[in-house]
Write a protein that holds these residues in place. Structure first.
Motif, mmCIF file in Angstrom:
data_model
loop_
_atom_site.group_PDB
_atom_site.id
_atom_site.type_symbol
_atom_site.label_atom_id
_atom_site.label_comp_id
_atom_site.label_asym_id
_atom_site.label_seq_id
_atom_site.Cartn_x
_atom_site.Cartn_y
_atom_site.Cartn_z
ATOM 1 N N GLY A 1 34.949 -4.179 61.511
ATOM 2 C CA GLY A 1 35.577 -4.274 62.824
ATOM 3 C C GLY A 1 35.708 -5.709 63.290
ATOM 4 O O GLY A 1 36.743 -6.098 63.853
ATOM 5 N N SER B 1 38.516 -7.229 61.329
ATOM 6 C CA SER B 1 39.811 -6.748 61.799
ATOM 7 C C SER B 1 40.211 -7.414 63.107
ATOM 8 O O SER B 1 41.361 -7.825 63.282
ATOM 9 N N ASN B 2 39.250 -7.551 64.045
ATOM 10 C CA ASN B 2 39.551 -8.164 65.330
ATOM 11 C C ASN B 2 39.992 -9.615 65.170
ATOM 12 O O ASN B 2 40.967 -10.059 65.793
ATOM 13 N N SER C 1 40.600 -11.717 69.931
ATOM 14 C CA SER C 1 39.204 -11.489 69.525
ATOM 15 C C SER C 1 38.237 -12.375 70.292
ATOM 16 O O SER C 1 37.048 -12.096 70.357
ATOM 17 N N GLN D 1 31.257 5.657 65.447
ATOM 18 C CA GLN D 1 32.090 6.044 66.587
ATOM 19 C C GLN D 1 31.356 5.847 67.897
ATOM 20 O O GLN D 1 31.959 5.462 68.908
ATOM 21 N N SER E 1 31.410 2.207 68.788
ATOM 22 C CA SER E 1 32.742 1.840 69.263
ATOM 23 C C SER E 1 32.953 2.240 70.717
ATOM 24 O O SER E 1 33.517 1.479 71.510
ATOM 25 N N LYS E 2 32.471 3.442 71.083
ATOM 26 C CA LYS E 2 32.690 3.927 72.442
ATOM 27 C C LYS E 2 31.757 3.271 73.454
ATOM 28 O O LYS E 2 32.195 2.818 74.517
ATOM 29 N N ASN F 1 32.305 -0.645 73.538
ATOM 30 C CA ASN F 1 33.688 -1.100 73.706
ATOM 31 C C ASN F 1 34.047 -2.087 72.602
ATOM 32 O O ASN F 1 34.580 -3.173 72.853
ATOM 33 N N THR G 1 35.439 -2.508 68.435
ATOM 34 C CA THR G 1 36.187 -1.872 67.357
ATOM 35 C C THR G 1 35.337 -1.773 66.093
ATOM 36 O O THR G 1 34.760 -2.761 65.647
ATOM 37 N N THR G 2 35.236 -0.575 65.530
ATOM 38 C CA THR G 2 34.587 -0.387 64.226
ATOM 39 C C THR G 2 35.624 0.199 63.276
ATOM 40 O O THR G 2 36.474 0.993 63.686
ATOM 41 N N VAL G 3 35.538 -0.192 62.024
ATOM 42 C CA VAL G 3 36.500 0.269 61.021
ATOM 43 C C VAL G 3 35.736 0.989 59.913
ATOM 44 O O VAL G 3 34.942 0.376 59.191
#
Length: 406
Positions: A44, A47-48, A196, A355, A358-359, A362, A364-366
């Motif tokens: 994540g 990706s960010n 990011s 997940q 991620s929630k 806040n 991002t996880t991939v």
């Protein structure tokens, strides 16, 4: 037939001691779950960062002034006033393999509309800037060559600016005041979100660079030049050609005069960042993988207890004709089943944890297939590896002594 019978016996043995089996699997479950969750966090981050750099534009070079030097005291990077609008024009006309060139200037202003006001960055750009930075207009239009030539007081605003000044009202066609001067809003940009680094990319206003230089800032230099190269494989060559051209234009060819500008290659930056985040992801996965080894030790420990508890059973099986490999196979299958079931539960735990991170965070996880497959294979392999010693010990038991064991 032998394998299936051993597999059924292994499941029966594990089910007979449900709590002990679950506690044995716990190390594997935590290990697999931790690997998947931490690797997803690392992916994540990668990706960010890469998306943030990509949002600046593809195949992009950014030219900025060097640091000033007065009386031996060096100023901040970009503090010199050495880049000119003509430098950008020369780069576009004389350097091959370039799609777009856009010089830029910027400053912060208090923007006013009616009884609303908002402080934001106003950036002077050319029409090519839209293609370089992959901007899109959701309503209205972007800056045109005609706006540049006429030094028009027009503006294209981001969604954050629009929300704070106009709320639900359509901003296109309205007049705002920048530096106490009226500017007509001709376009609203599509949202790009946060970078990011947490910077709001929609909190921006774009005006023609000629307007910004002459009517707003009163300067004759530019603060940066953005260049989009047509082919990623030619980035280094184009960068070298630009540096040579600017040194000639700035009369820096004689002797070893230091460059009064800096050229940053975003493709090289992205590769460096990608390598760094890959190492971070690998490190996180390796740290989490240690718990898998701890889980393997737990499997070996419980299998040793199982051998002790089932000594008489082993003696009876040997007395009835069970061979060394029969006993080995039974206990190896038991340890492997622990690894398989623990690995499957661990995958569900890891995906759920990713997940949840991620929630709640806040962030991002991939989740990718690679850590799931690798961690599962390792859980099965660890179950087998750490089951070898107890299985050999069980298989080597003397049947007579085993039958006498109480």
């Amino acid at each position: 037939m032998l394998f299936s019978e051993s597999f059924i016996m292994a499941l029966t043995s594990l089910y007979a001691n449900k709590m002990r089996s679950l506690l044995t699997m716990l190390g594997i479950i935590i290990g697999v779950g931790a690997v998947i969750a931490l690797v997803s966090v690392g992916m994540g981050v990668r990706s960010n960062v890469t998306n943030s750099i990509a949002s600046l534009g593809s195949n992009m070079l950014i030219i900025s002034p060097g640091a000033s030097n007065k009386g031996g005291v060096r100023g901040a990077a970009g503090s010199r006033q050495t880049l000119k609008y003509d430098d950008a024009t020369a780069i576009k006309s004389k350097i091959k393999d370039i799609d777009y060139v856009s010089p830029t200037v910027q400053s912060s202003y208090q923007i006013v509309y009616g009884n609303q006001n908002w402080n934001t960055t106003v950036q002077g750009v050319t029409p090519e800037f839209m293609s370089i930075r992959s901007l899109s207009v959701s309503n209205g239009s972007f800056i045109s060559t005609n706006d540049m030539d006429k030094r028009s007081r027009v503006a294209v605003i981001g969604t954050t600016v629009a929300a704070n000044l106009f709320e639900e009202k359509n901003p296109v066609g309205q007049n705002i005041r920048i530096n106490n001067q009226p500017y007509k809003v001709i376009g609203l940009l599509a949202s790009k979100g946060q970078s990011s680094m947490g910077q709001d990319q929609d909190d921006m206003i774009y005006v023609p660079i000629t307007t910004a230089m002459e009517r707003m800032l009163g300067i004759t230099y530019v603060q940066s030049i953005n260049v989009q190269v047509s082919d990623a494989t030619k980035m280094d060559q184009v960068q070298e050609n630009i540096e040579t051209l600017l040194r000639q234009r700035h009369h820096l060819t004689a002797g070893n005069k230091e460059d009064d500008f800096t050229v940053r290659n975003l493709t090289s930056l992205m590769e460096t960042v990608s390598q760094s985040t890959s190492m971070l992801t690998l490190l996180l996965g390796a740290i989490a993988g240690i718990s898998l080894l701890v889980g393997g030790i737990g499997i070996m420990n419980i299998m040793m207890v199982s051998v002790t508890e089932r000594t008489r059973e082993i003696g009876i099986r040997k007395a009835l004709g069970a061979t060394f490999m029969n006993i080995m196979t039974q206990f190896l299958i038991e340890s492997m089943v622990i690894g398989v079931i623990g690995g499957l539960i661990g995958i569900l735990v890891g995906i759920g944890a990713s997940q949840l991170i991620s929630k709640l965070g806040n962030f991002t996880t991939v989740i990718t297939a690679t850590p799931i497959i690798v961690s599962f294979v390792f859980s099965v392999g660890i179950g087998l590896f750490f089951g070898i010693y107890p299985a050999r010990k069980a298989a080597k038991l003397d049947p007579i002594e085993a039958l006498r064991y109480e």
